[in-house]
Write an enzyme that holds these catalytic residues in place. Structure first.
Site, PDB file in Angstrom:
ATOM      1  N   HIS A   1      51.153  43.321  61.773  1.00  0.00           N
ATOM      2  CA  HIS A   1      52.253  42.459  61.389  1.00  0.00           C
ATOM      3  C   HIS A   1      51.799  41.015  61.224  1.00  0.00           C
ATOM      4  O   HIS A   1      52.516  40.191  60.656  1.00  0.00           O
ATOM      5  CB  HIS A   1      53.333  42.559  62.482  1.00  0.00           C
ATOM      6  CG  HIS A   1      54.631  41.899  62.136  1.00  0.00           C
ATOM      7  ND1 HIS A   1      54.769  40.533  62.088  1.00  0.00           N
ATOM      8  CD2 HIS A   1      55.819  42.398  61.810  1.00  0.00           C
ATOM      9  CE1 HIS A   1      56.017  40.238  61.764  1.00  0.00           C
ATOM     10  NE2 HIS A   1      56.670  41.357  61.585  1.00  0.00           N
ATOM     11  N   CYS A   2      50.594  40.679  61.723  1.00  0.00           N
ATOM     12  CA  CYS A   2      50.214  39.261  61.777  1.00  0.00           C
ATOM     13  C   CYS A   2      49.218  38.843  60.704  1.00  0.00           C
ATOM     14  O   CYS A   2      49.557  38.058  59.827  1.00  0.00           O
ATOM     15  CB  CYS A   2      49.646  38.937  63.151  1.00  0.00           C
ATOM     16  SG  CYS A   2      50.900  39.006  64.430  1.00  0.00           S
ATOM     17  N   ILE A   3      47.989  39.363  60.783  1.00  0.00           N
ATOM     18  CA  ILE A   3      46.912  38.818  59.946  1.00  0.00           C
ATOM     19  C   ILE A   3      47.215  38.927  58.437  1.00  0.00           C
ATOM     20  O   ILE A   3      47.023  37.954  57.711  1.00  0.00           O
ATOM     21  CB  ILE A   3      45.550  39.484  60.288  1.00  0.00           C
ATOM     22  CG1 ILE A   3      45.226  39.282  61.770  1.00  0.00           C
ATOM     23  CG2 ILE A   3      44.427  38.948  59.411  1.00  0.00           C
ATOM     24  CD1 ILE A   3      45.021  37.850  62.208  1.00  0.00           C
TER      25      ILE A   3
ATOM     26  N   ILE B   1      50.012  38.910  56.998  1.00  0.00           N
ATOM     27  CA  ILE B   1      51.297  38.312  56.622  1.00  0.00           C
ATOM     28  C   ILE B   1      51.378  36.827  56.968  1.00  0.00           C
ATOM     29  O   ILE B   1      51.682  35.988  56.111  1.00  0.00           O
ATOM     30  CB  ILE B   1      52.455  39.088  57.293  1.00  0.00           C
ATOM     31  CG1 ILE B   1      52.503  40.496  56.689  1.00  0.00           C
ATOM     32  CG2 ILE B   1      53.793  38.369  57.137  1.00  0.00           C
ATOM     33  CD1 ILE B   1      53.523  41.404  57.280  1.00  0.00           C
ATOM     34  N   ASP B   2      51.077  36.475  58.225  1.00  0.00           N
ATOM     35  CA  ASP B   2      51.339  35.112  58.695  1.00  0.00           C
ATOM     36  C   ASP B   2      50.671  34.005  57.877  1.00  0.00           C
ATOM     37  O   ASP B   2      51.322  32.989  57.579  1.00  0.00           O
ATOM     38  CB  ASP B   2      50.930  34.962  60.169  1.00  0.00           C
ATOM     39  CG  ASP B   2      51.688  35.915  61.067  1.00  0.00           C
ATOM     40  OD1 ASP B   2      52.654  36.535  60.578  1.00  0.00           O
ATOM     41  OD2 ASP B   2      51.323  36.036  62.239  1.00  0.00           O
TER      42      ASP B   2
END
Ligand SMILES: NC(=O)c1ccc[n+]([C@@H]2O[C@H](COP(=O)([O-])OP(=O)(O)OC[C@H]3O[C@@H](n4cnc5c(N)ncnc54)[C@H](O)[C@@H]3O)[C@@H](O)[C@H]2O)c1
Length: 419
Positions: free
Chosen positions: A260-262, A264-265
């Protein structure tokens, strides 16, 4: 008096926060719009790897209550928002869930409440998006009637050493008093609270951490491609480089970035950078390089099969581990999906084994995990280690398998070829 907390959004971030707050003796309510999350948790069923059923039983025993009814907000000293911040179809920030949760808070907001946003987002969200919604809905003023802060979540799912409590927690408030209130709140739950100058700096701190990982992983991915051509063992070079006690941190190549992080963020940051007329070229390049890795792995599969005088078309290719990260069940944005899709398009009979994922979707198909690793390995023309779950890596069956392409650099043996 026991302080009361409402956590909005009970996923990978909200549920561990609720658990630590329960452990610290706070009166905790979980507010979630998904009825299956509410019913599941109230029935003692957890859907988050890092919170097991005995943790949840202890929480419920301590009075943890989960609901879709927002009246709980009226009696909360603190409200923490942990809802998703995905990308929309054009790859730009989608703050719909954050705005909806904030509107819900604004309708019930009481004077003196501390509101904290934990969802990952671009600098300016707390001040420019959250603040006006809260003020308009409640008629109260941020910084005087209620307190508003941002605190990035640093949770690392599946990490046995670093959890919410022992990972320093950054907080930044709209005003110094807002920061103080947030520090006081988190001091009850985590070992070390790190105040920063404001909400924008706290928001950027999280994106800085993720962008740093994103760029360095992409650097290793790019190097893995040319090191293979140059016949240099990149994995051995990383092991050698990381003996330097300063100035170097090891990152590793792989089949692509997931979770969910790398993936997307950093887009949240490049989007806001574009608003001031620049392109965030490092992020764009990192994304381009890592997005190409599944296709590169598919090409290496083709080369490996070729070495055995086999074609991809008609071969059984077994993927070991399809989740985005080792020892977790999260399939979001997993690189295994574009890899499986590409191999399948090339005509491979794609199968998989993953103790963490009973089913796995790609190209509109749903596969069920092979149940016997030994048999699955025996039936495969080529095996690809996509995710290094302990259960897979530690299995003796791998040494008896045919050719294995190891995309994680953790296996050794005559039958193993590393990325
Ligand atoms: N998963 C991670 O490892 C991780 C790590 C650090 C930060 N984050 C960030 O934390 C935030 C939450 O991520 P997550 O992985 O916990 O998400 P998640 O999808 O696991 O959980 C989010 C929950 O919020 C609920 N929800 C959505 N809209 C709501 C609303 N309006 N009101 C109440 N509930 C609502 C959903 O039903 C869901 O249960 C994101 O911004 C993410 O980028 C995630």
């Amino acid at each position: 008096m026991t302080s009361s907390l409402t956590v909005i959004g009970l996923g990978y971030v909200g549920l561990p926060l609720a658990r630590e707050a329960c452990r610290s003796g706070l009166a905790v309510t979980g507010l979630d719009i998904d009825p299956s999350v509410v019913a599941g948790l109230m029935n003692g069923q957890t859907h988050v790897d890092d919170v097991n059923s005995s943790d949840l039983a202890e929480m419920l025993q301590a009075g943890f209550h989960v609901t879709s009814d927002s009246t709980c907000l009226e009696s909360s000293d603190t409200v923490v928002i942990c809802v998703p911040t995905p990308l929309n179809e054009y790859g730009t920030p989608n703050l719909d869930a954050v705005k909806a949760a904030t509107r819900t808070v604004s309708e019930k907001l009481q004077p003196g409440t501390l509101v904290v946003l934990e969802s990952t987002t671009y600098p300016g969200t707390t001040e420019d998006i959250i603040r006006p919604i809260l003020e308009a809905g409640s008629g109260l003023s941020a910084g005087t009637d209620f307190y508003l802060s941002y605190s990035p979540e640093r949770i690392d799912p599946g990490n046995p050493d670093w959890g919410l409590r022992n990972t320093p927690k950054v907080v930044g408030g709209l005003t110094p008093t807002c920061t103080e209130q947030a520090v006081r709140f988190y001091d009850q739950i985590v070992d070390t609270v790190v105040p920063t100058v404001g909400t924008r700096e706290a928001e950027l701190a999280k994106l800085l951490e993720n962008t740093y990982r994103h760029v360095n992983i992409a650097l290793m991915n790019e190097m893995s491609v040319f090191c293979h051509e140059l016949d240099v063992d990149l994995w051995a070079a990383i092991e050698a480089a990381k003996t330097k006690p300063f100035g170097y941190e090891a990152f590793y190549p792989g089949p692509g970035v997931g979770g969910h992080c790398i993936p997307i963020d950093p887009n949240y940051l490049s989007w806001v950078v574009r608003s001031v007329g620049y392109r965030f070229r490092f992020v764009e390049l990192a994304e381009e390089i890592s997005d190409r890795m599944p296709a590169y792995v598919a090409k290496r599969v083709q080369d490996s099969l070729n070495a055995d005088k086999k074609s991809v078309n008609g071969s059984v290719v077994l993927l070991l581990g399809v989740t985005y990260k080792a020892n977790v069940s999260d399939l979001r944005e997993t690189a295994a999906r574009p890899l499986a899709a590409q191999l399948s398009t090339m005509g491979a009979d794609v199968r998989y084994f993953d103790p963490y994922a009973e089913t796995f979707n790609f190209n509109g198909r749903e596969l069920v995990s092979e149940d016997d690793l030994e048999v699955a390995l025996a039936n495969a023309d080529l095996t690809v280690l996509v995710q290094a779950h302990d259960e897979i890596v530690e299995s003796g069956a791998l040494s008896r398998a045919g050719r294995i392409l190891d995309t994680r650099g953790v296996l050794s043996g005559d039958n193993v070829e590393r990325l």
